[in-house]
Design a protein around this motif. Structure first.
Motif, PDB file in Angstrom:
ATOM      1  N   ARG A 146       0.831  -1.205   0.000  1.00 29.44           N
ATOM      2  CA  ARG A 146       0.000   0.000   0.000  1.00 29.44           C
ATOM      3  C   ARG A 146       0.862   1.250   0.000  1.00 29.44           C
ATOM      4  NH1 ARG A 146      -2.575   1.581   5.484  1.00 29.44           N
ATOM      5  NH2 ARG A 146      -0.481   2.502   5.615  1.00 29.44           N
ATOM      6  N   ASN A 147       1.862   1.298   0.868  1.00 27.45           N
ATOM      7  CA  ASN A 147       2.721   2.476   0.951  1.00 27.45           C
ATOM      8  C   ASN A 147       3.490   2.694  -0.348  1.00 27.45           C
ATOM      9  OD1 ASN A 147       1.884   2.974   3.549  1.00 27.45           O
ATOM     10  ND2 ASN A 147       3.654   2.008   4.519  1.00 27.45           N
ATOM     11  N   VAL A 150       1.021   4.117  -2.870  1.00 29.45           N
ATOM     12  CA  VAL A 150       0.686   5.488  -2.480  1.00 29.45           C
ATOM     13  C   VAL A 150       1.831   6.438  -2.812  1.00 29.45           C
ATOM     14  CG1 VAL A 150       0.308   6.999  -0.479  1.00 29.45           C
ATOM     15  CG2 VAL A 150      -1.026   4.901  -0.726  1.00 29.45           C
ATOM     16  N   GLU A 151       3.062   6.004  -2.584  1.00 27.16           N
ATOM     17  CA  GLU A 151       4.211   6.845  -2.916  1.00 27.16           C
ATOM     18  C   GLU A 151       4.300   7.104  -4.414  1.00 27.16           C
ATOM     19  OE1 GLU A 151       7.622   4.935  -1.273  1.00 27.16           O
ATOM     20  OE2 GLU A 151       7.031   5.327   0.806  1.00 27.16           O
ATOM     21  N   GLU A 154       1.719   9.679  -5.169  1.00 27.14           N
ATOM     22  CA  GLU A 154       2.178  10.980  -4.693  1.00 27.14           C
ATOM     23  C   GLU A 154       3.173  11.605  -5.667  1.00 27.14           C
ATOM     24  OE1 GLU A 154       2.496  11.930  -0.200  1.00 27.14           O
ATOM     25  OE2 GLU A 154       3.261   9.887  -0.437  1.00 27.14           O
ATOM     26  N   ARG A 155       4.099  10.782  -6.176  1.00 30.11           N
ATOM     27  CA  ARG A 155       5.084  11.308  -7.132  1.00 30.11           C
ATOM     28  C   ARG A 155       4.403  11.775  -8.415  1.00 30.11           C
ATOM     29  NH1 ARG A 155       8.217   6.758  -5.478  1.00 30.11           N
ATOM     30  NH2 ARG A 155       7.739   5.657  -7.422  1.00 30.11           N
ATOM     31  N   ASP A 170      -3.162  17.855  -0.517  1.00 29.59           N
ATOM     32  CA  ASP A 170      -2.664  16.669   0.181  1.00 29.59           C
ATOM     33  C   ASP A 170      -3.003  15.429  -0.641  1.00 29.59           C
ATOM     34  OD1 ASP A 170      -1.888  14.669   1.857  1.00 29.59           O
ATOM     35  OD2 ASP A 170      -3.091  15.290   3.571  1.00 29.59           O
ATOM     36  N   TYR A 171      -2.120  15.073  -1.570  1.00 32.26           N
ATOM     37  CA  TYR A 171      -2.392  13.931  -2.439  1.00 32.26           C
ATOM     38  C   TYR A 171      -2.115  12.600  -1.756  1.00 32.26           C
ATOM     39  CZ  TYR A 171      -3.384  16.964  -6.353  1.00 32.26           C
ATOM     40  OH  TYR A 171      -3.978  17.902  -7.170  1.00 32.26           O
ATOM     41  N   ARG A 172      -1.376  12.609  -0.663  1.00 34.32           N
ATOM     42  CA  ARG A 172      -1.222  11.351   0.079  1.00 34.32           C
ATOM     43  C   ARG A 172      -2.565  10.928   0.657  1.00 34.32           C
ATOM     44  NH1 ARG A 172       1.825   7.643   2.398  1.00 34.32           N
ATOM     45  NH2 ARG A 172       1.272   6.885   4.461  1.00 34.32           N
ATOM     46  N   PHE A 173      -3.290  11.873   1.196  1.00 36.16           N
ATOM     47  CA  PHE A 173      -4.616  11.559   1.738  1.00 36.16           C
ATOM     48  C   PHE A 173      -5.531  11.027   0.640  1.00 36.16           C
ATOM     49  CE2 PHE A 173      -9.026  12.957   2.510  1.00 36.16           C
ATOM     50  CZ  PHE A 173      -9.292  12.265   3.677  1.00 36.16           C
ATOM     51  N   ALA A 175      -4.609   9.629  -2.157  1.00 34.59           N
ATOM     52  CA  ALA A 175      -4.097   8.331  -2.610  1.00 34.59           C
ATOM     53  C   ALA A 175      -4.512   7.223  -1.646  1.00 34.59           C
ATOM     54  CB  ALA A 175      -2.579   8.383  -2.742  1.00 34.59           C
ATOM     55  N   LEU A 176      -4.496   7.507  -0.347  1.00 36.06           N
ATOM     56  CA  LEU A 176      -4.944   6.516   0.631  1.00 36.06           C
ATOM     57  C   LEU A 176      -6.438   6.216   0.457  1.00 36.06           C
ATOM     58  CD1 LEU A 176      -3.009   7.769   3.785  1.00 36.06           C
ATOM     59  CD2 LEU A 176      -2.724   5.546   2.680  1.00 36.06           C
TER      60      LEU A 176
END
Length: 217
Positions: A146-147, A150-151, A154-155, A170-173, A175-176
């Motif tokens: 998952r991480n 998600v990374e 994000e990129r 906040d694209y990490r949020f 993406a999660l």
């Protein structure tokens, strides 16, 4: 469980039928993983004993315990293989679309990730049903995948921001949220496939929704 001695696990250098020990060992692993995908993906991880797995793979239990300490190790190996293949496919697809607009890059990455799952319901069930809640080790592998995904997202989002294609946020949020949505949808599809709709149609629909979710303004 059979007792495996140190000599059983020691490296072997003899050849048999023209193949080295490592070659035979790799072949047994491939057959065990193929059998695990078939059986775990159709009957369920908890319903398949080691003996059944070995008989399907045509591998002796002695050779099984030379490679794996317990059945869970096969699931971990299978999941790692599926996850590694998925991640590599996503990275390769994004590289091909490196100069394309963000919508095209995301579509390519999502299709590379989802395509093999919808093409093989057994893989989808192993990755999104049977691997869930098995053990802390299995959960750690799932979080690692998952991480990693998600990374990557994000990129891609950061690149799109630099190009002025999307606003900074906040694209990490997001993406999660996207990964969670994909997990739920594929999980449900693998358990209750809709005979009225094709896997390809479901894949296209999920890609459209997922892309919209990540690029929502």
């Amino acid at each position: 469980m059979p007792t495996v001695t140190a000599s059983d696990r020691a490296p072997h250098h003899r050849t048999y039928a023209g193949r080295s020990f490592d070659e035979r060992d790799a072949d047994r692993r491939e057959r065990l993983l193929s059998a695990a995908l078939e059986l775990f993906g159709s009957e369920g991880y908890g319903r398949v004993p080691v003996e059944r797995l070995c008989s399907t793979a045509k591998v002796s239990t002695r050779h099984f315990y030379q490679r794996y300490q317990q059945k869970e190790d096969v699931l971990l190996d299978l999941y790692a293989t599926l996850a590694g293949s998925s991640y590599a496919a996503v990275v390769a697809a994004l590289e091909v679309q490196r100069e394309a607009p963000v919508e095209a890059r995301l579509s390519a990455g999502l299709r590379a990730y989802l395509g093999p799952l919808f093409a093989d319901p057994s893989a989808a069930r192993v990755a999104f049903v049977e691997a869930i809640g098995v053990s802390p080790r299995m959960e750690a592998q799932r979080v690692e995948l998952r991480n990693a995904i998600v990374e990557v997202l994000e990129r891609e989002a950061a690149l799109a921001v630099e190009r002025g294609e999307v606003p900074a946020r906040d694209y990490r949020f997001l993406a999660l949220c996207l990964f969670g949505a994909i997990t739920v949808v594929v999980h449900d599809w693998s358990l209750h496939p809709d005979p009225a709709s094709s896997a390809a149609g479901m894949e296209d629909q999920l890609i459209d929704v997922a892309r919209s979710l990540l690029l929502i303004l």
